[in-house]
Design a protein around this motif. Sequence first.
Motif, PDB file in Angstrom:
ATOM      1  N   LYS A 143       0.842  -1.191   0.000  1.00  0.00           N
ATOM      2  CA  LYS A 143       0.000   0.000   0.000  1.00  0.00           C
ATOM      3  C   LYS A 143       0.876   1.239   0.000  1.00  0.00           C
ATOM      4  O   LYS A 143       1.902   1.261   0.683  1.00  0.00           O
ATOM      5  CB  LYS A 143      -0.920   0.024   1.229  1.00  0.00           C
ATOM      6  N   PRO A 144       0.499   2.252  -0.734  1.00  0.00           N
ATOM      7  CA  PRO A 144       1.305   3.478  -0.735  1.00  0.00           C
ATOM      8  C   PRO A 144       1.184   4.179   0.614  1.00  0.00           C
ATOM      9  O   PRO A 144       0.179   4.011   1.321  1.00  0.00           O
ATOM     10  CB  PRO A 144       0.675   4.314  -1.852  1.00  0.00           C
ATOM     11  N   LYS A 151      -4.535   7.891  -5.173  1.00  0.00           N
ATOM     12  CA  LYS A 151      -3.559   7.208  -4.318  1.00  0.00           C
ATOM     13  C   LYS A 151      -2.233   7.954  -4.295  1.00  0.00           C
ATOM     14  O   LYS A 151      -1.605   8.110  -3.248  1.00  0.00           O
ATOM     15  CB  LYS A 151      -3.338   5.776  -4.813  1.00  0.00           C
ATOM     16  N   VAL A 152      -1.799   8.404  -5.474  1.00  0.00           N
ATOM     17  CA  VAL A 152      -0.536   9.130  -5.570  1.00  0.00           C
ATOM     18  C   VAL A 152      -0.607  10.437  -4.790  1.00  0.00           C
ATOM     19  O   VAL A 152       0.332  10.797  -4.066  1.00  0.00           O
ATOM     20  CB  VAL A 152      -0.182   9.397  -7.050  1.00  0.00           C
ATOM     21  N   ALA A 175      -0.074   9.858  -1.253  1.00  0.00           N
ATOM     22  CA  ALA A 175       1.297   9.466  -0.921  1.00  0.00           C
ATOM     23  C   ALA A 175       2.287  10.618  -1.000  1.00  0.00           C
ATOM     24  O   ALA A 175       3.386  10.540  -0.438  1.00  0.00           O
ATOM     25  CB  ALA A 175       1.747   8.344  -1.858  1.00  0.00           C
ATOM     26  N   GLU A 193       8.954   4.098  -4.243  1.00  0.00           N
ATOM     27  CA  GLU A 193       8.099   2.937  -4.449  1.00  0.00           C
ATOM     28  C   GLU A 193       6.784   3.317  -5.108  1.00  0.00           C
ATOM     29  O   GLU A 193       6.343   2.659  -6.061  1.00  0.00           O
ATOM     30  CB  GLU A 193       7.828   2.221  -3.116  1.00  0.00           C
ATOM     31  N   THR A 194       6.149   4.379  -4.608  1.00  0.00           N
ATOM     32  CA  THR A 194       4.880   4.800  -5.197  1.00  0.00           C
ATOM     33  C   THR A 194       5.085   5.251  -6.641  1.00  0.00           C
ATOM     34  O   THR A 194       4.267   4.962  -7.516  1.00  0.00           O
ATOM     35  CB  THR A 194       4.251   5.937  -4.375  1.00  0.00           C
ATOM     36  N   CYS A 202       3.191   3.175  -9.438  1.00  0.00           N
ATOM     37  CA  CYS A 202       1.975   3.880  -9.875  1.00  0.00           C
ATOM     38  C   CYS A 202       2.182   4.859 -11.029  1.00  0.00           C
ATOM     39  O   CYS A 202       1.210   5.191 -11.723  1.00  0.00           O
ATOM     40  CB  CYS A 202       1.367   4.647  -8.687  1.00  0.00           C
TER      41      CYS A 202
END
Length: 258
Positions: free
Chosen positions: A63-64, A97-98, A101, A190-191, A195
């Motif tokens: 998960k972000p 989501k981004v 994050a 990672e994100t 993504c």
Amino acid sequence: DIFAETAADLFVLDSHAFRRVMAPVEEVLTSRSKGYKSARGTDAGGGVGELEDGLHLPPIGWKPPYHQKSAEASIQLDNAMKHSLIFSALDADIREKVAGAVNGPIELKRGAVLIEQGTVPDARGVYLLQRGTVDVFKAADGEKPPGKKIKTYDHSGQTFGDYELIHDCASPVTVVAASRAVFVYELDQETFNYCVRDKCVQRLKNLETLVHGLDLFEILPPEDRRRLPDILSDRIVRKGQYIIRAGDEGKEGFVVQG
């Protein structure tokens, strides 16, 4: 005057980049204006280099991160992402989501070094400019960084630090805060990789195709043409926004993507 009749995505070649890379073009255009015709060679070169295709899928259960933001900060971030060709191209669910994050806005003082040439981005992510000005420098072989200024970022939504993650390499430039205060957002590696990265790779491939289809760049040597997608900046303009005004000093050239 040149203005946008509809919203448009532009790629921008600033004066520093033009002088470094496009000098052969300038010479040819000058010759043409005097009535000479330039010979064109065959381009056997490829694009910006080998970019890895395929999805970068996160591990099961990944998960972000999530960074809480005020309502004002969320609006400012949304506006910056809308002006970014990288983030604005994301699907709505991924973009949400981004946005969660993203860390920031982070305030930097003039002279702060965000990226140093030659360093590997072990923990650093990708930066998204909200407000302020940052300068980009590149040192020649054997020269101590920062070297010569080659570019300036001063538009909300411009990104830097993604090149190293896309190409899995050390930083080719040094990026320094140039205005009294600079505000940026940072997205972790990672994100970005899970993504955003694949959208960036596709964007570079599309830009490579676009650049290689323009007569203006045909006379460049293959190695210089391969560099173009990485030195062009992104800019989104809205309907009715002026791009060039009569009488303005010419500091930039534009390529319309769509």
